[in-house]
Design a protein around this motif. Structure first.
Motif, PDB file in Angstrom:
ATOM      1  N   TYR A 382      50.868  55.236  40.164  1.00 49.65           N
ATOM      2  CA  TYR A 382      49.408  54.780  40.332  1.00 49.65           C
ATOM      3  C   TYR A 382      48.535  55.702  40.970  1.00 49.65           C
ATOM      4  CZ  TYR A 382      50.931  50.028  39.655  1.00 49.65           C
ATOM      5  OH  TYR A 382      51.597  48.655  38.870  1.00 49.65           O
ATOM      6  N   ASN A 409      43.816  55.525  43.026  1.00 48.61           N
ATOM      7  CA  ASN A 409      44.243  54.035  42.633  1.00 48.61           C
ATOM      8  C   ASN A 409      45.635  53.795  43.603  1.00 48.61           C
ATOM      9  OD1 ASN A 409      44.352  51.972  40.782  1.00 48.61           O
ATOM     10  ND2 ASN A 409      46.006  52.893  39.712  1.00 48.61           N
ATOM     11  N   ALA A 416      44.811  47.871  40.071  1.00 43.83           N
ATOM     12  CA  ALA A 416      45.616  49.056  40.004  1.00 43.83           C
ATOM     13  C   ALA A 416      46.618  49.150  38.919  1.00 43.83           C
ATOM     14  CB  ALA A 416      46.301  49.454  41.066  1.00 43.83           C
ATOM     15  N   TRP A 420      46.884  51.550  35.553  1.00 41.83           N
ATOM     16  CA  TRP A 420      48.137  52.651  35.026  1.00 41.83           C
ATOM     17  C   TRP A 420      48.597  52.191  33.647  1.00 41.83           C
ATOM     18  CZ3 TRP A 420      50.182  57.057  35.233  1.00 41.83           C
ATOM     19  CH2 TRP A 420      51.734  57.088  34.857  1.00 41.83           C
TER      20      TRP A 420
END
Length: 762
Positions: A382, A409, A416, A420
């Motif tokens: 992330y 992030n 988030a 990703w």
């Protein structure tokens, strides 16, 4: 005693006229005659696939209208109706779906799940990029209007698989078809959003970003130019463009901030109460590491307009002595997560169903060749993605009296995970369609697949041999700048993936032995009728067991008493008693989990009534129960006591159990696939879900034991009452009518089986 009946002589019918026969000759087995519904052509059942529903590109990028969700003064969102702007799944991808799925199930990759996983900090670099190279698409993405789905009858919706098996069941053939995996989903996913107009036009915030520019950075290790180059043939040009732009200027996590009544500065750091010296030291170490990696800004002492501080917590990692820093985007006033709708945080994740289907393809093509599995992890996934400076303003943290802007992030942010996974889906698309590494799947930051055991390649950065596909994937990561750590790149057989142990050679999915032992121990410790437990304890145990039911689906009846008790709780800490029903069910559950070997991929297959080896039609009425076999032309009856306190539903279910018991214990050639038919929707639903109220649950527990001992695969189907006339006549103890409807039928008495957890009163 359970099942005591009056004597009825076996009767037979010599009538040659078949008035209501529901028989069908099975050409592959001369002795098999199966029931088929009169009004349904089962061989041609086509279940409509709902089109994939996604926000329209124009809707996402347009200025938010007053009818959009409104952020109220407490930071919550009120969702107002918006103009419809939808596009559906491309026609050339519809065949990947395989079977009926609701729209949200399609979004989860054929049995995927909505979840996120934490990561750990690592190195970062800065890269810049200009979108100047055109992207050529290799295929047309045809967008069609979403067709209105038809509501299916329950027995048709679950025609090929009962609901209780969840996702770990596979088609008997058609291994070549592919589900919408994470990589393929990138071809139909909508583009990522940019900051809305109200943010882009906020002069005060831009002044802060401009005058304090040293606090706002775009930091990512991804080689954006190379990433864009390898996506030149990707068909979803808008997504690719939005992803590259986000890597260059920072991502916006689907937040809707228009009409917010938040004050100019929101300081939630007052909620942060960390006093443990070890926790304080750990937090300082994490801060120093993040500053070193250019993901935290230098310290500053005064908040500026537009800034929001986020509380920090320190918690222990599960099953570890290590600690974890939690950045709570949901705590406090006007919390960042309050601006993001939950549906905008949905993730598209692959599960073991996709891997199981790939393993079946391998076995079908190559036989029992030795294969291994591998799992490739991305380091601090992330944190590798930057967020837009306008969102960085809402990610300020307070540590030791100083403030820092979080530039990247963060796991605590509601959007988030989706950011990703969308990025990773494009990486896997490159791996599969550009680098030709087949059968790659992903669950958050882990990519996983199979490889032939003797296919190995030397990987220089680690100075060791790895499975060839894993080495190729890591080389692609290096080319793209995706970081990874050697200790998290694992392979072998069996291998633990998404919490379960997968053995590609035995073709099984089960719980790891340690995790299984811990669960069994916890269940037995809980099953003590002399103690009282809080509602929270009940919920925790139910969640743990429910997770295990992915690989032990037949054991769901073991939670009936627990769920019933939980319904009586009103507060998390309310104490609830553990009665004998809960105690017995949990001990039954623990004993089965302890010896179960999980899901056998080869045996866990979809099949319909047409593919059953034997079938029985069942019915009950206030006076009796009856079932019969079209294959052997045998009928069985049992009267119901006149003083019974049980309702008709109990006896409908008991009749199905009795037919199952007959097939398991009496039929000379035990069927591998057994189809039972009932005209009771309640009974169908009970056996389709393996869930019932405590009064009926002993029937399910007894049925489960019969299935486990015999190895029979059971499907219960619903049929209209007018197609169940023979069983209906038997249930009324009317053998003459039954014989008239089915010439050659013989009728005998039966006694219902004894329940596993004791006798029941009829």
């Amino acid at each position: 005693m359970l099942g005591t009946v009056s004597s009825m002589p076996r009767s037979s019918c010599s009538d040659t006229k078949d008035l209501n026969s529901k028989l069908m000759a099975n050409t592959s087995n001369d002795t098999s005659r199966l029931y088929l519904p009169r009004c349904t052509d089962v061989s041609s059942i086509m279940i409509e696939q709902p089109a994939l529903e996604q926000p329209n590109v124009e809707t996402l990028n347009s200025q938010i209208s007053p009818s959009s969700p409104i952020c109220r003064s407490n930071g919550s969102i009120t969702h107002q109706p918006q103009p419809a702007g939808l596009h559906s799944i491309p026609k050339n991808l519809k065949n990947h779906l395989g079977r009926t799925r609701e729209v949200d199930e399609v979004l989860l990759a054929g049995g995927g799940t909505k979840t996120v996983a934490p990561t750990q900090p690592q190195t970062a670099t800065t890269s810049t990029f200009a979108l100047n190279a055109p992207i050529q698409a290799t295929s047309q993405v045809t967008v069609t209007p979403r067709a209105k789905s038809k509501r299916l009858q329950p027995s048709l919706r679950w025609e090929r698989r009962p609901r209780f098996v969840r996702e770990y069941v596979w088609p008997e053939s058609n291994y070549g078809s592919q589900d919408i995996t994470t990589a393929l989903f990138s071809e139909v996913a909508p583009p990522l959003p940019r900051p809305p107009v109200n943010e882009l036009s906020n002069i005060e915030k831009w002044n802060v970003i401009r005058t304090r520019s040293h606090l706002f950075q775009i930091t990512t290790p991804i080689h954006i130019n190379r990433f864009h180059e390898l996506l030149a043939t990707h068909p979803n040009v808008p997504l690719v463009k939005s992803m590259c732009e986000g890597l260059r200027t920072g991502f916006w996590p689907w937040a809707i901030t228009i009409n917010s009544s938040a004050p100019s500065i929101v300081d939630n750091s007052r909620l942060q109460k960390i006093k443990d010296p070890n926790h304080l030291q750990f937090m300082n170490e994490q801060r120093d590491e993040e500053i070193k990696l250019n993901r935290f800004s230098p310290a500053f002492s005064e908040l500026s307009p537009g800034m929001t501080t986020i509380p920090l917590w320190v918690v222990p990692k599960p099953h570890s002595v290590n600690l974890r820093l939690v950045v709570d985007h949901s705590a406090g006033d006007y919390a960042p997560n309050s601006y993001i709708l939950p549906e905008d945080a949905s993730l598209h994740l692959d599960t073991l169903h996709a891997l199981g289907k790939a393993l079946l393809r391998v076995r079908n093509r190559y036989g029992n060749v030795p294969i291994i599995l591998f799992k490739t992890d991305v380091s601090q996934a992330y944190r590798r993605l930057p967020v837009h400076p306008l969102w960085q303003l809402r990610q300020v943290v307070s540590i030791q009296g100083s403030f820092h802007v979080d530039n990247n992030n963060n796991f605590g942010n509601r959007g988030a995970g989706r950011l990703w996974v969308t990025f990773f889906s494009l990486v896997l698309w490159i791996a599969i369609f550009v680098k030709f590494i087949p059968d790659l799947f992903a669950y958050v930051d882990d990519a996983f697949s199979w490889e032939f055991a003797d296919h190995v390649t030397f990987y220089p950065p680690y100075s060791k041999f790895l499975p060839t596909k894993q080495a190729q994937l890591l080389s692609l990561f290096d080319d793209l700048g995706v970081p990874h750590d050697e200790r998290k790149q694992v392979f072998g057989s069996p291998l633990q993936i998404i919490g379960f142990e997968v053995n590609p050679n035995a073709m099984t999915i089960t719980m790891p032995s340690t995790a299984r032992a811990e669960l069994v121990s916890a269940i037995r410790a809980f099953a003590n009728p002399r103690q009282r437990r809080s509602l929270k304890d009940f919920q925790r145990l139910a969640g743990w067991v429910n997770w295990s039911l992915n690989v032990y689906p037949l054991l769901r009846p073991g939670l009936s008493g627990v769920y019933e008790k939980m319904r009586r709780g009103s507060s998390p800490f309310q104490k609830l008693s553990i009665n004998n029903v809960i105690n017995n069910e949990l001990r039954w559950l623990a004993s089965h989990i302890e010896v179960s070997d999980g899901v056998h991929i080869i045996e866990s297959r979809e099949w319909s009534r047409l593919e059953a080896n034997d079938s029985f039609l069942c019915d009950a009425c206030p006076s009796g129960m009856g079932y019969w076999s079209p294959k052997t032309c045998e009928g069985f009856v049992c009267p119901v006591p006149s003083d019974t306190r049980n309702g008709i539903f109990f006896f409908e279910a008991l009749t199905v159990l009795s037919a199952l018991s007959h097939a398991c214990e009496t039929v000379r050639s035990r069927p591998y696939r057994l189809a039972l038919f009932t005209d009771s929707l309640n009974t169908f639903d009970m056996f389709n879900t393996l869930h019932a109220l405590p009064a009926y649950n002993p029937i399910l527990i007894t049925a489960t034991d019969l299935l486990i001992i015999s190895g029979i695969q059971l499907r219960v189907f619903h049929i209209p009452r007018e197609e169940n006339t023979i069983a209906d006549a038997l249930s009324r103890l009317d053998a003459n009518t039954a014989c008239r409807l089915q010439p050659g039928l013989t009728v005998a008495n039966f006694s219902p089986p004894r329940f596993t957890l004791g006798e029941a009163h009829l």
